[in-house]
Design a protein around this motif. Structure first.
Motif, PDB file in Angstrom:
ATOM      1  N   MET A 162       5.304   7.780  28.899  1.00 51.03           N
ATOM      2  CA  MET A 162       4.544   8.930  28.602  1.00 51.03           C
ATOM      3  C   MET A 162       3.179   8.845  28.957  1.00 51.03           C
ATOM      4  O   MET A 162       2.728   7.832  29.399  1.00 51.03           O
ATOM      5  N   TRP A 163       2.484  10.076  28.935  1.00 56.64           N
ATOM      6  CA  TRP A 163       1.154   9.828  29.314  1.00 56.64           C
ATOM      7  C   TRP A 163      -0.017  10.678  28.276  1.00 56.64           C
ATOM      8  O   TRP A 163       0.695  11.464  27.468  1.00 56.64           O
ATOM      9  N   MET A 164      -1.328  10.488  28.384  1.00 53.90           N
ATOM     10  CA  MET A 164      -1.973  10.935  27.438  1.00 53.90           C
ATOM     11  C   MET A 164      -3.362  11.459  28.506  1.00 53.90           C
ATOM     12  O   MET A 164      -3.731  10.693  29.298  1.00 53.90           O
ATOM     13  N   ARG A 165      -3.832  12.644  27.857  1.00 48.68           N
ATOM     14  CA  ARG A 165      -5.012  13.112  28.554  1.00 48.68           C
ATOM     15  C   ARG A 165      -6.047  13.253  27.647  1.00 48.68           C
ATOM     16  O   ARG A 165      -5.965  13.882  26.620  1.00 48.68           O
ATOM     17  N   CYS A 166      -7.282  13.381  28.132  1.00 52.01           N
ATOM     18  CA  CYS A 166      -8.544  13.657  27.250  1.00 52.01           C
ATOM     19  C   CYS A 166      -9.491  14.884  28.124  1.00 52.01           C
ATOM     20  O   CYS A 166      -9.786  14.721  29.264  1.00 52.01           O
ATOM     21  N   ASN A 167      -9.206  16.134  27.443  1.00 44.99           N
ATOM     22  CA  ASN A 167      -9.906  17.263  28.057  1.00 44.99           C
ATOM     23  C   ASN A 167     -11.210  17.384  27.635  1.00 44.99           C
ATOM     24  O   ASN A 167     -11.616  17.175  26.430  1.00 44.99           O
ATOM     25  N   THR A 172     -21.781  16.885  32.150  1.00 46.99           N
ATOM     26  CA  THR A 172     -22.110  16.564  33.619  1.00 46.99           C
ATOM     27  C   THR A 172     -21.735  15.263  34.000  1.00 46.99           C
ATOM     28  O   THR A 172     -21.947  14.309  33.082  1.00 46.99           O
ATOM     29  N   GLY A 173     -21.170  15.112  35.285  1.00 46.95           N
ATOM     30  CA  GLY A 173     -20.675  13.803  35.641  1.00 46.95           C
ATOM     31  C   GLY A 173     -21.785  12.990  36.239  1.00 46.95           C
ATOM     32  O   GLY A 173     -22.904  13.622  36.130  1.00 46.95           O
ATOM     33  N   PRO A 174     -21.578  11.697  36.238  1.00 46.38           N
ATOM     34  CA  PRO A 174     -20.163  11.122  36.093  1.00 46.38           C
ATOM     35  C   PRO A 174     -20.025  11.015  34.643  1.00 46.38           C
ATOM     36  O   PRO A 174     -20.747  10.663  33.981  1.00 46.38           O
ATOM     37  N   GLN A 176     -17.587   8.767  31.906  1.00 46.05           N
ATOM     38  CA  GLN A 176     -16.571   7.772  31.632  1.00 46.05           C
ATOM     39  C   GLN A 176     -15.715   8.138  30.421  1.00 46.05           C
ATOM     40  O   GLN A 176     -16.173   8.620  29.617  1.00 46.05           O
ATOM     41  N   TYR A 177     -14.159   7.540  30.623  1.00 46.33           N
ATOM     42  CA  TYR A 177     -13.337   7.738  29.340  1.00 46.33           C
ATOM     43  C   TYR A 177     -13.115   6.410  29.057  1.00 46.33           C
ATOM     44  O   TYR A 177     -12.557   5.704  29.843  1.00 46.33           O
ATOM     45  N   VAL A 178     -13.069   6.399  27.652  1.00 47.72           N
ATOM     46  CA  VAL A 178     -12.688   5.057  26.860  1.00 47.72           C
ATOM     47  C   VAL A 178     -11.485   5.687  25.747  1.00 47.72           C
ATOM     48  O   VAL A 178     -11.664   6.519  25.229  1.00 47.72           O
ATOM     49  N   TRP A 179     -10.318   4.942  25.734  1.00 48.72           N
ATOM     50  CA  TRP A 179      -9.258   5.250  25.146  1.00 48.72           C
ATOM     51  C   TRP A 179      -9.079   4.113  23.849  1.00 48.72           C
ATOM     52  O   TRP A 179      -8.989   3.028  24.184  1.00 48.72           O
ATOM     53  N   GLN A 180      -9.365   4.566  22.601  1.00 49.14           N
ATOM     54  CA  GLN A 180      -9.232   3.704  21.330  1.00 49.14           C
ATOM     55  C   GLN A 180      -7.793   3.871  20.864  1.00 49.14           C
ATOM     56  O   GLN A 180      -7.295   4.870  20.526  1.00 49.14           O
ATOM     57  N   HIS A 181      -7.505   2.558  20.212  1.00 48.76           N
ATOM     58  CA  HIS A 181      -6.180   2.474  19.352  1.00 48.76           C
ATOM     59  C   HIS A 181      -6.374   1.773  18.411  1.00 48.76           C
ATOM     60  O   HIS A 181      -7.076   0.893  17.870  1.00 48.76           O
ATOM     61  N   GLU A 182      -5.971   2.687  16.983  1.00 46.20           N
ATOM     62  CA  GLU A 182      -6.248   2.242  15.639  1.00 46.20           C
ATOM     63  C   GLU A 182      -4.861   2.052  14.988  1.00 46.20           C
ATOM     64  O   GLU A 182      -3.947   2.679  15.108  1.00 46.20           O
ATOM     65  N   THR A 183      -4.440   0.714  14.537  1.00 41.41           N
ATOM     66  CA  THR A 183      -3.125   0.377  14.021  1.00 41.41           C
ATOM     67  C   THR A 183      -3.284   0.900  12.539  1.00 41.41           C
ATOM     68  O   THR A 183      -4.098   1.420  11.839  1.00 41.41           O
ATOM     69  N   ARG A 184      -2.018   0.419  11.860  1.00 39.89           N
ATOM     70  CA  ARG A 184      -1.749   0.906  10.671  1.00 39.89           C
ATOM     71  C   ARG A 184      -2.652   0.341   9.602  1.00 39.89           C
ATOM     72  O   ARG A 184      -3.138   0.848   8.528  1.00 39.89           O
ATOM     73  N   SER A 185      -3.235  -0.944   9.849  1.00 42.45           N
ATOM     74  CA  SER A 185      -3.979  -1.700   9.089  1.00 42.45           C
ATOM     75  C   SER A 185      -5.547  -1.577   9.368  1.00 42.45           C
ATOM     76  O   SER A 185      -6.218  -2.120   8.517  1.00 42.45           O
ATOM     77  N   GLY A 186      -5.812  -0.513  10.091  1.00 46.66           N
ATOM     78  CA  GLY A 186      -7.283  -0.236  10.266  1.00 46.66           C
ATOM     79  C   GLY A 186      -7.854  -0.942  11.466  1.00 46.66           C
ATOM     80  O   GLY A 186      -8.791  -0.689  11.627  1.00 46.66           O
ATOM     81  N   GLN A 193      -9.897   2.463  29.728  1.00 46.69           N
ATOM     82  CA  GLN A 193     -10.852   2.942  30.075  1.00 46.69           C
ATOM     83  C   GLN A 193     -11.135   3.171  31.539  1.00 46.69           C
ATOM     84  O   GLN A 193     -10.341   2.666  32.159  1.00 46.69           O
ATOM     85  N   GLY A 194     -11.932   4.199  31.922  1.00 48.56           N
ATOM     86  CA  GLY A 194     -12.210   4.486  33.074  1.00 48.56           C
ATOM     87  C   GLY A 194     -12.696   5.713  33.735  1.00 48.56           C
ATOM     88  O   GLY A 194     -13.208   6.519  32.557  1.00 48.56           O
ATOM     89  N   ASN A 195     -12.803   6.401  34.802  1.00 49.65           N
ATOM     90  CA  ASN A 195     -13.585   7.503  34.909  1.00 49.65           C
ATOM     91  C   ASN A 195     -12.602   8.834  35.190  1.00 49.65           C
ATOM     92  O   ASN A 195     -12.715   9.829  35.549  1.00 49.65           O
ATOM     93  N   THR A 196     -11.186   8.550  34.748  1.00 46.07           N
ATOM     94  CA  THR A 196     -10.079   9.552  34.901  1.00 46.07           C
ATOM     95  C   THR A 196      -9.739  10.076  33.400  1.00 46.07           C
ATOM     96  O   THR A 196      -9.939   9.139  32.469  1.00 46.07           O
TER      97      THR A 196
END
Length: 851
Positions: A162-167, A172-174, A176-186, A193-196
């Motif tokens: 599967m894929w995930m997109r941050c719109n 103003t560029g550039p 940076q995109y950071v993807w964070q994951h939070e588990t059930r326990s917090g 992370q990256g520039n895409t």
């Protein structure tokens, strides 16, 4: 000069904008223009300050060149007369000139303000002018907007892609995109992370489940999206079964009977699994936790948990084996038995039942046996029996205690049983008895007590016995085949004794004994005749009594039998001299012979009681229905009587209502019957008088009394007829006198009342009884002055009539309460007829007292 300078300045400005000179050019002392180039960053909607030198020039001009064009347009200038803002400034934001400087401030910076701002500054115009060109490159940056996250599949199946997109809307560029994951326990972590703005996730697994958000950042700001839940679909895994309480064995799990057992099934799955429990392939429960309250032995078996993922339609299963442990019933049973022909001992301990089998171990006085030998002797078989063989050389201790200890996993504490080995305390006992039908004679030998039981056997004359056989304590002989005078020997052997013990029986004919061969009693009493058997090893048949008539005695109202196997007592009730005196016989027999014994019973009569004489026989009233009798006993000090018999009979009947005086003697006797004596028993020997009632007054009776000594009746006294009671006149006379006096008093009182009420009609009778009035008047004179000779107030009356001769004699008359005399006349007047008829009230009370 100024215009020239301005022209020169604009000229240089054109040249510089076209050539995009990057270095500041200044007019030095040699007349050169100074150029300075700077870069400024602003943010849309915010404020920015553009500097034009550090000091305030004499003149300055701000111009703006839009990127992509070459046109230079004035924004604001000050030629010495104050700043002049151009219309172009309205498109570049809210532009103001900072006082005391040539710097401008732009608020609410629009994106259109991005470009090249040029400030031309002139210094020292009046002297030697200096020209500065300040190139300010303004970059307007746009902050990133709040991003939003998109997923190709929010519930991917484990192992898929599967894929995930941050719109973003702005920024103003550039960026940076950071993807964070939070588990059930917090727990929070950086997933990527990256520039895409899009990432691909391959081979999704259950660890990817959780909350996801993206953070977009540029030089201006940083924004986070709302979190989005990624739910990975997987499972179920192989279930995990937890058994509480936990007890693991080689065969699986185990539990103790009657305790609560909980089976918990857990299988990793998303969505959560549905659980179904099976017991021996039969469905018994639905749910993750299967609880058995008070588990029983019947619950032993295989338990399987089936986990189902209804979303994926997948399932998994796991099976365990559960064994229920239960203890044997009761407690161990210990015993000791003889072995090797009663020369050794075998200790037995048994505790059957239960699962698994109980563990049994012997302890106690085993020190005589080697430990290795004792361990070798203990044998445990599937029936939960443990046996130890103790050889004869170790059997030297009497009263030894052995303990068998039993333990079981289902019991918290061990239990035990004890057994002892000891020699019987007494000696062997031999006895014999005959069967009820007298067909067999049975010789029994017992050696009670002891552990184990002793071995006994019989040895008799002529080979009559069972030598050395088990359970041979009874020797059976046919009735009449026993050898008289020959001993029968019983042998007894115990494992703890080396030598055997014996007891003997010598069979003989029975011998009967009695306390007294001759028994004498007085008539009327009860007597007991005894008959008992002398000690004999051979039992006899029932002891039988025969009476003085030779008849077999049974329990009746006359005879009472009390008997056992060794004696029989005969009680003769209410003995009589003529019926019960004589020989009584007691007989019995056994397998050898019979015997009898005679007892003589002598019944005596009681001695004759003394004579009794009636001293008084008299009616106690003239009604003649009760007679009082008195008597006396001759020689009372000697005694010898127990009561009296008082008799009476009817002799004749007096003339009266039942018959006339002309009836003959035969007719009278026919009415009253023959002269029969009627008895009245007096049991108290101390009584000397008696009253006989309810007699017929017209009948003449005779009475007599006879002394009694138990059953011996004495001589009756002479018969006597009751005498009449003495006549006493004194009470009658006294009663008649009192009655006459009362009658006379009543008559006299009535007469007096009559005379008083009628005194005027009969004056002479009144005066005769009460006297003259003058004499009555004198009786009322108490003082001399009360006497009156004449006068009207004295009430003087004349005696006699007016025609009587002689002078009239006047006497004072006292006033009577029964009459009223007028006081106005000198002489008394005759009472009026009204006075004579005046009523007089008289009350007469008569009281009679009788004793």
């Amino acid at each position: 000069m100024v215009a020239q300078l301005l022209g020169l300045a604009f000229l240089f400005l054109r040249i510089s904008l076209v050539t995009f000179t990057t270095y500041a050019v200044q007019i030095n002392h040699n007349g050169e223009v100074v150029y300075k180039d700077t870069s400024v960053y602003g943010v849309v909607g915010k404020a920015v300050i553009l500097e034009c030198g550090t000091t305030l020039p004499d003149m300055y001009i701000w111009s703006f060149t839009k990127p992509g064009t070459e046109a230079i347009k004035a924004v604001v200038y000050d030629l010495g007369q104050g700043p002049r803002i151009q219309k172009l400034a309205e498109t570049l934001g809210q532009l103001t000139v900072i006082s005391n400087s040539a710097a401008v401030s732009i608020e609410k910076l629009p994106l259109a303000a991005q470009g090249l701002f040029t400030c031309q500054a002139f210094y020292d115009i009046e002297q030697e002018p200096k020209v500065y060109y300040y190139y300010v490159h303004l970059t307007v940056r746009v902050p990133v907007s709040k991003p939003y996250l998109l997923m190709s599949d929010a519930s991917p199946v484990e192992g898929s892609t599967m894929w995930m997109r941050c719109n973003l809307e702005n920024g103003t560029g550039p960026i940076q995109y950071v993807w964070q994951h939070e588990t059930r326990s917090g727990n929070m972590s950086v997933f990527a992370q990256g520039n895409t703005s899009m990432i691909n996730v391959t081979d999704v697994n259950r660890n990817h489940t959780g909350w996801y958000r993206c953070v977009a950042s540029n030089a201006v700001n940083s924004e986070s999206s709302n979190r989005l839940w990624l739910d990975t679909i997987f499972g179920p895994d192989i279930p995990q079964i937890d058994v509480t309480p936990y007890s693991m064995t080689e065969r699986g799990y185990s539990a103790l009977e009657r305790e609560t057992v909980s089976l918990l099934c857990q299988a990793q799955s998303n969505p959560a699994s549905q659980y179904v429990w099976f017991y021996n392939n039969s469905q018994v429960y639905t749910g993750p936790q299967f609880t058995i309250t008070k588990i029983l032995r019947m619950h032993t078996g295989d338990y399987a948990c089936l986990a189902q993922n209804t979303y994926l339609n997948t399932r998994s299963k796991k099976t365990i084996s559960l064994t229920v442990y239960y203890p044997p019933d009761g407690s161990p049973s210990c015993s000791v038995q003889p072995a090797l022909n009663h020369t050794s001992l075998r200790l037995l301990c048994s505790w059957p039942g239960g699962f698994p089998s109980a563990s049994l171990n012997w302890s106690g006085d085993l020190k005589q046996v080697g430990q290795d030998e004792a361990d070798a002797g203990q044998q445990t078989n599937p029936l939960s029996n443990t046996a130890i063989l103790l050889p004869s050389e170790s059997l030297t201790s009497n009263n030894s205690l052995f303990t068998c200890i039993g333990s079981h996993p289902a019991l918290k504490q061990s239990t035990e049983c004890n057994t002892r080995t000891y020699v019987p305390p007494a000696q062997p006992v031999c006895f014999a008895y005959v069967t009820n039908n007298q067909q067999y004679l049975m010789l029994s030998c017992s050696w009670d007590g002891g552990a184990p039981k002793a071995l006994v056997w019989w040895d008799g004359p002529g080979g009559q016995g069972k030598g050395g056989q088990e359970n041979s304590n009874i020797l059976i002989l046919r009735y009449g085949t026993a050898r008289s005078g020959m001993p029968y020997t019983c042998h007894a052997k115990h494992p703890l004794l080396v030598q055997t013990k014996t007891c003997r029986l010598t069979l003989e004919a029975p011998v009967l004994l009695t306390q007294r061969r001759v028994v004498s009693v007085y008539e009327g009493s009860d007597v007991q005749l005894t008959c008992n058997l002398r000690a004999n090893y051979l039992p006899v048949s029932e002891i039988t009594w025969f009476n003085n008539q030779g008849v077999d005695v049974q329990d009746t109202s006359k005879y009472t039998l009390l008997r056992t196997s060794a004696w029989a007592n005969l009680t003769v009730r209410d003995t009589d001299e003529s019926q019960d005196s004589g020989e009584y016989r007691c007989t019995t027999s056994n397998a050898v012979g019979g015997t009898e014994i005679n007892v003589t019973l002598v019944v005596k009569r009681h001695p004759m009681p003394p004579n009794v004489t009636l001293t008084q026989v008299m009616y106690n009233s003239r009604q003649r229905n009760e007679v009082e009798l008195e008597w006396q006993v001759q020689s009372e000090e000697q005694g010898g009587w127990t009561g009296f018999i008082l008799e009476h009979r009817l002799v004749s009947e007096r003339p009266g209502r039942r018959g006339s005086s002309n009836d003959s003697k035969e007719e009278t006797e026919e009415r009253i019957g023959p002269p029969v004596w009627y008895r009245n028993i007096i049991q108290d020997p101390e009584v000397r008088s008696h009253t006989v009632g309810r007699l017929t007054p017209t009948v003449t009776y005779q009475f007599r009394i006879t002394p009694v000594n138990h059953r011996t009746i004495g001589h009756p006294s002479a018969a006597k007829t009751p005498a009449e009671p003495r006549y006493n006149m004194y009470p009658a006379v006294i009663g008649a006198a009192i009655g006459g006096m009362l009658f006379a008093a009543i008559i006299t009182a009535l007469l007096l009342v009559y005379i008083i009420r009628n005194r005027n009609n009969n004056p002479r009778l009144h005066d005769m009884l009460f006297g003259m009035q003058h004499s009555q008047s004198r009786e009322n004179i108490n003082f001399p002055e009360d006497e009156v000779v004449g006068g009207p107030e004295g009430g003087i009356e004349e005696l006699g009539g007016s025609s009587s001769p002689g002078p009239a004699m006047a006497l004072p008359r006292a006033a009577s309460p029964l009459t009223t005399s007028p006081m106005s006349a000198t002489t008394s007047q005759a009472p009026s007829p009204a006075d004579d008829n005046e009523p007089v009230s008289v009350t007469i009370t008569v009281k009679a007292t009788g004793s």
